[in-house]
Design a protein around this motif. Structure first.
Motif, mmCIF file in Angstrom:
data_model
loop_
_atom_site.group_PDB
_atom_site.id
_atom_site.type_symbol
_atom_site.label_atom_id
_atom_site.label_comp_id
_atom_site.label_asym_id
_atom_site.label_seq_id
_atom_site.Cartn_x
_atom_site.Cartn_y
_atom_site.Cartn_z
ATOM 1 N N GLU A 119 2.705 -0.543 12.208
ATOM 2 C CA GLU A 119 1.349 -0.112 12.546
ATOM 3 C C GLU A 119 0.350 -0.857 11.685
ATOM 4 O OE1 GLU A 119 -1.619 3.781 12.409
ATOM 5 O OE2 GLU A 119 0.527 4.062 12.075
ATOM 6 N N GLU A 120 -0.636 -1.469 12.337
ATOM 7 C CA GLU A 120 -1.724 -2.134 11.633
ATOM 8 C C GLU A 120 -2.679 -1.065 11.108
ATOM 9 O OE1 GLU A 120 -3.478 -5.476 13.852
ATOM 10 O OE2 GLU A 120 -1.834 -5.207 15.286
ATOM 11 N N VAL A 121 -2.866 -0.986 9.805
ATOM 12 C CA VAL A 121 -3.732 0.034 9.206
ATOM 13 C C VAL A 121 -5.178 -0.144 9.663
ATOM 14 C CG1 VAL A 121 -4.694 0.879 7.015
ATOM 15 C CG2 VAL A 121 -2.224 0.471 7.238
ATOM 16 N N GLU A 122 -5.627 -1.385 9.765
ATOM 17 C CA GLU A 122 -7.030 -1.662 10.092
ATOM 18 C C GLU A 122 -7.464 -1.083 11.440
ATOM 19 O OE1 GLU A 122 -9.522 -5.585 11.233
ATOM 20 O OE2 GLU A 122 -8.579 -5.635 9.256
ATOM 21 N N ASN A 123 -6.578 -1.137 12.445
ATOM 22 C CA ASN A 123 -6.994 -0.687 13.783
ATOM 23 C C ASN A 123 -6.061 0.336 14.421
ATOM 24 O OD1 ASN A 123 -4.779 -2.159 14.679
ATOM 25 N ND2 ASN A 123 -5.999 -3.958 15.184
ATOM 26 N N GLY A 124 -4.980 0.715 13.747
ATOM 27 C CA GLY A 124 -4.058 1.719 14.271
ATOM 28 C C GLY A 124 -3.119 1.232 15.363
ATOM 29 N N LYS A 125 -3.167 -0.047 15.684
ATOM 30 C CA LYS A 125 -2.299 -0.585 16.736
ATOM 31 C C LYS A 125 -0.846 -0.567 16.256
ATOM 32 C CE LYS A 125 -1.866 -4.284 20.061
ATOM 33 N NZ LYS A 125 -2.426 -5.481 20.640
ATOM 34 N N VAL A 126 0.045 -0.070 17.152
ATOM 35 C CA VAL A 126 1.463 0.067 16.833
ATOM 36 C C VAL A 126 2.264 -0.904 17.695
ATOM 37 C CG1 VAL A 126 3.428 1.649 16.833
ATOM 38 C CG2 VAL A 126 1.154 2.479 16.174
ATOM 39 N N HIS A 127 3.204 -1.608 17.056
ATOM 40 C CA HIS A 127 4.063 -2.576 17.736
ATOM 41 C C HIS A 127 5.515 -2.152 17.554
ATOM 42 C CE1 HIS A 127 0.580 -5.325 17.795
ATOM 43 N NE2 HIS A 127 0.385 -4.903 16.552
ATOM 44 N N LYS A 169 15.677 1.529 5.095
ATOM 45 C CA LYS A 169 16.451 2.740 5.373
ATOM 46 C C LYS A 169 15.907 3.488 6.590
ATOM 47 C CE LYS A 169 17.966 3.474 0.633
ATOM 48 N NZ LYS A 169 17.922 4.374 -0.525
ATOM 49 N N ALA A 170 16.829 4.056 7.355
ATOM 50 C CA ALA A 170 16.491 4.831 8.554
ATOM 51 C C ALA A 170 15.617 6.029 8.197
ATOM 52 C CB ALA A 170 17.775 5.313 9.238
ATOM 53 N N GLY A 171 14.682 6.345 9.078
ATOM 54 C CA GLY A 171 13.841 7.530 8.917
ATOM 55 C C GLY A 171 12.752 7.399 7.878
ATOM 56 N N THR A 172 12.467 6.184 7.418
ATOM 57 C CA THR A 172 11.455 6.015 6.373
ATOM 58 C C THR A 172 10.147 5.470 6.944
ATOM 59 O OG1 THR A 172 12.240 3.781 5.797
ATOM 60 C CG2 THR A 172 13.187 5.635 4.575
ATOM 61 N N ASP A 173 9.063 5.835 6.298
ATOM 62 C CA ASP A 173 7.721 5.328 6.598
ATOM 63 C C ASP A 173 7.257 4.605 5.347
ATOM 64 O OD1 ASP A 173 4.987 4.896 7.033
ATOM 65 O OD2 ASP A 173 4.700 6.815 8.022
ATOM 66 N N ASN A 174 7.054 3.314 5.456
ATOM 67 C CA ASN A 174 6.750 2.473 4.305
ATOM 68 C C ASN A 174 5.367 1.851 4.445
ATOM 69 O OD1 ASN A 174 9.696 2.228 3.120
ATOM 70 N ND2 ASN A 174 9.845 2.000 5.330
ATOM 71 N N TYR A 175 4.526 2.053 3.454
ATOM 72 C CA TYR A 175 3.215 1.408 3.435
ATOM 73 C C TYR A 175 3.332 0.152 2.588
ATOM 74 C CZ TYR A 175 -1.544 0.287 2.144
ATOM 75 O OH TYR A 175 -2.724 -0.383 1.927
ATOM 76 N N PHE A 176 2.986 -0.992 3.185
ATOM 77 C CA PHE A 176 3.028 -2.264 2.481
ATOM 78 C C PHE A 176 1.715 -3.007 2.678
ATOM 79 C CE2 PHE A 176 7.714 -2.093 3.732
ATOM 80 C CZ PHE A 176 8.135 -1.616 2.503
ATOM 81 N N TRP A 177 1.372 -3.802 1.681
ATOM 82 C CA TRP A 177 0.196 -4.665 1.751
ATOM 83 C C TRP A 177 0.461 -5.856 0.846
ATOM 84 C CZ3 TRP A 177 -4.474 -3.956 -1.843
ATOM 85 C CH2 TRP A 177 -5.443 -4.936 -1.586
ATOM 86 N N ASP A 196 -0.284 -12.625 8.663
ATOM 87 C CA ASP A 196 -1.039 -13.846 8.354
ATOM 88 C C ASP A 196 -2.421 -13.582 7.780
ATOM 89 O OD1 ASP A 196 -1.746 -12.823 10.892
ATOM 90 O OD2 ASP A 196 -2.414 -14.790 11.569
ATOM 91 N N LYS A 197 -2.833 -12.318 7.781
ATOM 92 C CA LYS A 197 -4.139 -11.963 7.203
ATOM 93 C C LYS A 197 -3.959 -10.941 6.077
ATOM 94 C CE LYS A 197 -6.536 -12.905 11.528
ATOM 95 N NZ LYS A 197 -5.379 -13.411 12.254
ATOM 96 N N ASN A 198 -2.783 -11.003 5.426
ATOM 97 C CA ASN A 198 -2.467 -10.048 4.356
ATOM 98 C C ASN A 198 -2.660 -8.611 4.832
ATOM 99 O OD1 ASN A 198 -4.036 -12.591 2.962
ATOM 100 N ND2 ASN A 198 -2.137 -12.070 1.929
ATOM 101 N N ASP A 199 -2.205 -8.368 6.069
ATOM 102 C CA ASP A 199 -2.448 -7.096 6.747
ATOM 103 C C ASP A 199 -1.805 -5.907 6.039
ATOM 104 O OD1 ASP A 199 -3.304 -8.378 9.589
ATOM 105 O OD2 ASP A 199 -1.556 -9.435 8.779
#
Length: 128
Positions: free
Chosen positions: A69-77, A43-51, A88-91
């Motif tokens: 966003e990668e939680v481990e290093n904060g890098k955003v794609h 859904k639009a406008g949502t922030d979803n945390y997944f692991w 691939d690393k259960n990020d």
């Protein structure tokens, strides 16, 4: 041969939803392919945390825009149609949808089909 259309899935037990997403499950463990494949709406406008600590997930964006966003290093794609990512690393990650997003998601090991994210953001490893 397995042939299914989205119309075959919508409104059936093979369509599962959470607060911010809907997953239409095309292939599941019972199909014996070694992986599962979903057509997922975020859904639009949502922030979803997944692991996905129990699964490797590959995702291909076919509609909408957002970011991961990668939680481990904060890098955003940035994510837009034609972008693929693999966890691939259960990020641990945040998936943020600027607009409604449609994603094709492949999981290994395959999903049973009834999984939903638990309080820690991952799917339990179900066997039936």
């Amino acid at each position: 041969m397995i042939v299914k259309s989205l119309e075959d899935i919508i409104g059936t037990e093979d369509e599962t939803s959470g607060d911010n997403w809907t997953s239409r499950r095309f292939l599941m463990k019972k199909d014996n392919c070694g992986f599962s494949m979903n057509d997922t709406i975020i859904k639009a406008g949502t922030d979803n945390y997944f692991w996905y600590k129990n699964h490797i997930e590959a995702v291909y964006c076919i509609e909408g825009e957002g970011e991961i966003e990668e939680v481990e290093n904060g890098k955003v794609h940035p994510l837009k149609p034609g972008t693929m990512y693999i966890l691939d690393k259960n990020d641990k990650h945040h998936l943020r949808a600027k607009t409604q997003m449609r994603m094709v998601c492949v999981f290994n090991p395959p999903l049973v089909g009834t999984e939903t994210h638990n309080e820690e953001g991952y799917y339990p490893l179900l066997t039936d």
